[in-house]
Design an enzyme around this catalytic site. Structure first.
Site, PDB file in Angstrom:
ATOM      1  NE  ARG A 233       3.185  10.701   3.128  1.00 26.35           N
ATOM      2  CZ  ARG A 233       4.168  11.058   2.469  1.00 26.35           C
ATOM      3  NH1 ARG A 233       3.784  11.694   1.230  1.00 26.35           N
ATOM      4  NH2 ARG A 233       5.298  10.754   2.582  1.00 26.35           N
ATOM      5  CD  GLU A 262      -0.616   7.035  -2.490  1.00 21.46           C
ATOM      6  OE1 GLU A 262       0.449   6.686  -2.280  1.00 21.46           O
ATOM      7  OE2 GLU A 262      -0.878   8.516  -2.570  1.00 21.46           O
ATOM      8  CG  HIS A 280       2.994   8.905  -3.687  1.00 19.98           C
ATOM      9  ND1 HIS A 280       2.499   8.527  -2.543  1.00 19.98           N
ATOM     10  CD2 HIS A 280       3.694   9.983  -3.604  1.00 19.98           C
ATOM     11  CE1 HIS A 280       3.133   9.258  -1.568  1.00 19.98           C
ATOM     12  NE2 HIS A 280       3.871  10.013  -2.150  1.00 19.98           N
TER      13      HIS A 280
END
Lengths: 318, 318
Positions: A233, A262, A280
């Site tokens: 993460r 993000e 991601h």
């Protein structure tokens, strides 16, 4: 979305921009999104909610579903779900378990090779027409012989280690506890690990304890020839410090699939050739999605037949 | 370049645009380039010539060195050296042997993961600022479970196979002969191999027999979901056909470190996201260069002490 009122309603919870859809188990349940005309009718009685990807689920959301008994997460990480609040309300929580682990591990190796051997940067060099002009691309770094430290030797981390072995890397790790029957050197902290390795692969879960586990001290220990890959993460890494280290040449390189805010990515990284940026997607393959769908079907079935859930989170940890 | 006239002169042969230089073994020999003022003096008596990278060496070149006994190549492949002509003149030839094999194998895996999982394309997506605009990047393909065929199970190919094992791929190969004590399925031709696999890694030597070993038929057998990685030589693949297959979507993707007319790369490939382009650098790391330098020193030493050369090519094959 066509619905079958004879099947139990399951709330699908997602941020509007998470456009990915799973082929929900329509033969065994009735998936209801907030845009569905039947949503207001099912809200008070729904017993299951499925969280799509990293869509945040907080107490305000939970307030809307008074009959909720179970939250099924479709991600490996569940840091976007307020677990303490779920525990307080006696709501059980599941994750994607290890459904994404192989793809995550594959991608981590891909990013590590890419950063060290400059695969993406070389591709850019060719597409920009620079090969005939500049001749040879500068030398990159060999993977074999590197000392790779894995931050979090869980489901993904273990598969990363297994994949790295034939490349001739020395493997070490840090995790909450030393694992028995693991042949790799254990270091109790990320700083110890970084001090004794030259490449970090970050793949642990995000929690209050692991937030910014990769900080200024760890990056300093990793050093100018050190590289870091993050497929966990964004918030596992102090991104401001990371950007500073990369821009100032104090870190050798980075392969980043995740970021703190993000889909925003620090623009200072866009011009660096020793950085690989990824939206991601370490786990985004049809095969992984099929696995998660299977897991969801198994969990829905288990729930309604009062059998043990798969990949249930132990909420007493939170 | 400083020279020491007491040491034996060794001719350094390279195309002007091969700018890479090795730290020649200056304590044991006197490396002479054609730009050196002493070059005309040493030309008639030089017994050793070192070919830098893939600089072609033909009979016209050889004519200039009447005392030549040995040609040391610095590449793994020696297709740029006229071996038949060397044999005719009783000139021995060596290659870089396996000095580059690990880096070549690492890079092949990097290209395969990159093509399947779209690492470079994802990096481009982020750098172009498309993530916040388009949301999720499309799903890529899983590596595990793929049937990977290795074209040429030599020094590099064997290391590719070893690296692929923990990814959960099924491995097969083709080569001149079936290898004993190899656990992978053998197919006698590239076409048989492509028919029974969905991913090819091309890493054999280029010769008259292997030129365009990857042709229209092989690409057709590989098919729309098939991918190909080439880290061998550009001419192993019929590049015109390959470009056609990729542009028309008849092949799933390709990772290409080598091309038929380097440094020219077919421009039709520049816009494709299922293709990774690389400027012939699969083996370019300082560690590999150190290994080749060690090999050169060992070979020069062996030559002048009449000991067996390392990595000598068996010219009776040519």
């Amino acid at each position: 979305m066509a619905t079958d009122n004879n099947l139990p309603a399951i709330i699908i919870h997602r941020l509007p921009h998470f456009k990915l859809s799973f082929p929900w188990a329509k033969n065994i349940c009735n998936p209801i999104e907030s845009s569905d005309p039947l949503y207001p009718i099912h809200k008070p009685s729904a017993r299951i909610l499925i969280v799509v990807g990293p869509s945040p689920l907080n107490s305000d959301h939970l307030d809307q579903y008074p009959s909720l008994e179970c939250v099924f997460g479709t991600s490996a990480g569940v840091d976007h779900i307020d677990l303490a609040e779920c525990r307080r309300r006696n709501i059980r929580v599941t994750s994607a378990g290890s459904a994404f682990s192989e793809d995550g591990a594959d991608y981590a190796i891909g990013l590590l090779i890419d950063v060290l051997r400059r695969v993406s940067a070389g591709d850019r060099f060719v597409r920009d027409g620079l090969w005939p002009v500049q001749g040879y691309y500068p030398l990159a770094n060999k993977l074999g012989g590197r000392r790779v430290g894995i931050v979090g030797l869980g489901s993904i981390g273990s598969l990363v280690a297994k994949r790295l072995e034939p490349f001739g890397c020395t493997i070490a790790y840090t995790s909450r506890n030393k694992k028995s029957q693991v042949p790799y050197a254990y270091y109790p902290t990320a700083l110890d690990l970084a001090t004794n390795t030259d490449s970090l692969i970050v793949c642990c879960a995000l929690s209050d304890e692991t937030r910014h586990i990769i900080n200024r001290g760890v990056l300093t220990a990793l050093g100018k020839k050190g590289v870091m890959v993050n497929i966990g993460r964004g918030a596992l890494v102090d991104e401001k410090e990371l950007v500073k280290f990369l821009v100032e040449g104090e870190l050798g390189g980075a392969g980043l699939d995740v970021f703190e805010k993000e889909p925003e990515v620090p623009k200072e990284l866009f011009t660096l050739d020793n950085v690989v940026l990824s939206p991601h997607k370490a786990i985004l393959t049809p095969e992984s999605f099929d696995k998660v769908t299977e897991l969801m079907i198994a969990n829905v079935t288990a729930f309604f037949s009062n059998k043990p859930l798969l990949s249930e989170i132990n909420l007493s940890d939170y």
